[in-house]
Design an enzyme around this catalytic site. Structure first.
Site, PDB file in Angstrom:
ATOM      1  N   LYS A  54       0.874  -1.184   0.000  1.00  0.00           N
ATOM      2  CA  LYS A  54       0.000   0.000   0.000  1.00  0.00           C
ATOM      3  C   LYS A  54       0.901   1.220   0.000  1.00  0.00           C
ATOM      4  O   LYS A  54       2.021   1.181   0.511  1.00  0.00           O
ATOM      5  CB  LYS A  54      -0.908   0.010   1.234  1.00  0.00           C
ATOM      6  CG  LYS A  54      -2.009   1.045   1.204  1.00  0.00           C
ATOM      7  CD  LYS A  54      -3.136   0.732   0.211  1.00  0.00           C
ATOM      8  CE  LYS A  54      -4.142  -0.213   0.774  1.00  0.00           C
ATOM      9  NZ  LYS A  54      -5.286  -0.493  -0.080  1.00  0.00           N
TER      10      LYS A  54
HETATM   11  N1  GLU Z   1      -7.029  -0.201  -3.138  1.00  0.00           N
HETATM   12  C1  GLU Z   1      -7.761  -1.394  -3.412  1.00  0.00           C
HETATM   13  C2  GLU Z   1      -7.779  -2.318  -2.197  1.00  0.00           C
HETATM   14  O1  GLU Z   1      -7.616  -1.870  -1.093  1.00  0.00           O
HETATM   15  C3  GLU Z   1      -7.313  -2.077  -4.698  1.00  0.00           C
HETATM   16  C4  GLU Z   1      -5.890  -2.492  -4.771  1.00  0.00           C
HETATM   17  C5  GLU Z   1      -5.470  -2.948  -6.150  1.00  0.00           C
HETATM   18  O2  GLU Z   1      -6.295  -3.026  -7.016  1.00  0.00           O
HETATM   19  O3  GLU Z   1      -4.278  -3.240  -6.313  1.00  0.00           O
HETATM   20  O4  GLU Z   1      -8.038  -3.488  -2.305  1.00  0.00           O
END
Ligand code: GLU
Length: 418
Positions: A108
């Site tokens: 993240k």
């Molecule tokens: N931000 C989204 C999540 O928390 C998607 C992450 C992604 O698609 O890589 O799952």
């Protein structure tokens, strides 16, 4: 590393992990290897503001484990971002990807900023400079970003362009959640919300609840709005919605089409002419069949958990239920929880599809995308429920232990270098 524990969201992710690891009986050596994030990257991101000043923003990226493939996860723009929050979200991405069987570790990213108070030019400069600072640490086979809170397709397009300009050729697989016109996948924009609607409807079926059940959605961004829209299409009644400006509740049902249009033109639910206005805390405890927290972490505290009046809790946000609230839910035993790592996995599953399509330069139709998405979600949903039933554990413990065990197995079979 222990400094991360100062952040309450990271502490919560660790408490969840420790509970699952205890249940799995993981010994200390493998437990520590699986728990702690592999790489923590923090960068200073200088940006020239529209008023001529230069402001230095704090940017982070946490890559949780590198055992199963590249790391994968969103990038968020939010004032509350710090390295601990990002590390917790990266850890959850690891369990989410493993649970769904995706060949990724979790990651993240985040920049501490308020995107609502920045101009498009400032946001572009911030995104491009963050991408440049991250170039040594990212790549289609290293770490792949996607949208999260406060970011969108445009953000991904700027990242793609910045990375590609640096590489000297187009590298679409560097990010997912891009516009379809430049290598994004059909269905990615709606994927998280439609996935939430799909697993929620599966829960309604299993509980023999009617299709026109009453739904409350807290958070009306990309995830919440498409979840509401998807459920309304299945026949559900949306009785409450909330966003950062407050909430609306109408036991007779709100007009979702109108809400959608209102939100797209005004970017807020404010001044929507239907429903009783209330705070988000009040909204969470109104009577409904399904409550969908689709905003941010830790909104359902122990106090709120005790007052919930829903039959199903579908966690569209990451980490909406605190560890203490979870204990209350277990004790109550009357709420069917669809835990975040299962409930909102549709987003990263279609991100995986986008990455595969970009690597192959071979693109799928929307029907193909959703057919494959629902197949994975349905299988994962059944697996979690079966595990919970067989081991007599709650759904969250089942989902987390299934994900964690896959990472444990992979680490064990790969062995420890040197
Ligand atoms: N931000 C989204 C999540 O928390 C998607 C992450 C992604 O698609 O890589 O799952």
């Amino acid at each position: 590393m222990k400094v991360l524990l100062q952040n309450p969201t990271f502490r919560m992710a660790c408490q969840q992990f420790d509970g699952a690891a205890d249940f799995l009986g993981l010994d200390a050596s493998i437990r520590e290897r699986v728990k702690w994030p592999k790489r923590l990257i923090s960068v200073a991101v200088p940006v020239k503001l529209d008023n001529g000043d230069v402001k230095v923003f704090e940017g982070h990226r946490v890559q949780h484990h590198l055992t199963l493939g590249p790391t994968k996860g969103g990038l968020r723009f939010s004032p509350s971002v710090d390295i601990g929050e990002v590390a917790a979200l990266a850890m959850w991405m690891s369990w989410k990807c493993a649970l769904a069987g995706l060949p990724y570790g979790g990651a993240k990213g985040g920049i501490a900023c308020d995107p609502l108070r920045m101009s498009p030019r400032e946001l572009e400069a911030l995104t491009r400079r963050y991408t440049v600072e991250m170039i040594p640490f990212i790549g289609p086979h290293i770490d792949v970003m996607a949208p999260d809170m406060g970011t969108n397709e445009q953000t991904m397009a700027w990242m793609y362009d910045t990375y590609s300009t640096h590489a000297g050729h187009a590298v679409p697989s560097i990010v997912t959640g891009k516009p379809v016109s430049i290598g994004g996948s059909m269905g990615r924009r709606e994927a998280t919300g439609r996935g939430v609607a799909f697993v929620t409807s599966r829960a309604l079926e299993i509980l023999k609840m009617p299709a026109d059940s009453r739904i409350i959605v807290q958070g009306f961004g990309n995830v919440g709005s498409y979840a509401a829209y998807g459920l309304a299409k299945y026949g559900a009644k949306i009785v409450g919605v909330g966003d950062r400006t407050g909430a609306l509740y109408d036991p007779n049902g709100l007009d979702v089409e109108k809400l959608f249009v209102h939100f797209q033109t005004h970017a807020t639910l404010e001044n929507f002419p239907q429903g009783e206005r209330m705070t988000n805390e009040e909204l969470l405890v109104q009577s409904c069949d399904v409550l969908i927290p689709a905003a941010t972490e830790r909104v359902i505290t122990a106090e709120i958990a005790a007052k919930l009046q829903c039959r199903v809790l579908a966690e569209a946000a990451n980490g909406p239920t605190t560890f203490e609230a979870d204990a209350v839910l277990k004790q109550r035993g009357d709420i069917f929880v669809i835990p975040d790592v299962l409930c909102n996995a549709g987003g990263v599953i279609v991100s995986y599809f986008e990455w595969v399509q970009d690597l192959q330069n071979f693109f799928w139709t929307e029907v193909e995308v959703f057919d494959k998405l629902y197949r994975i979600l349905s299988q994962t949903f059944d697996q979690v429920l079966k595990e919970a039933r067989q081991k007599n554990i709650d759904h969250r413990t089942a989902a987390l232990t299934l994900g964690i065990q896959k990472v444990v197995d992979a680490k064990k079979i790969r062995g420890l270098f040197p």
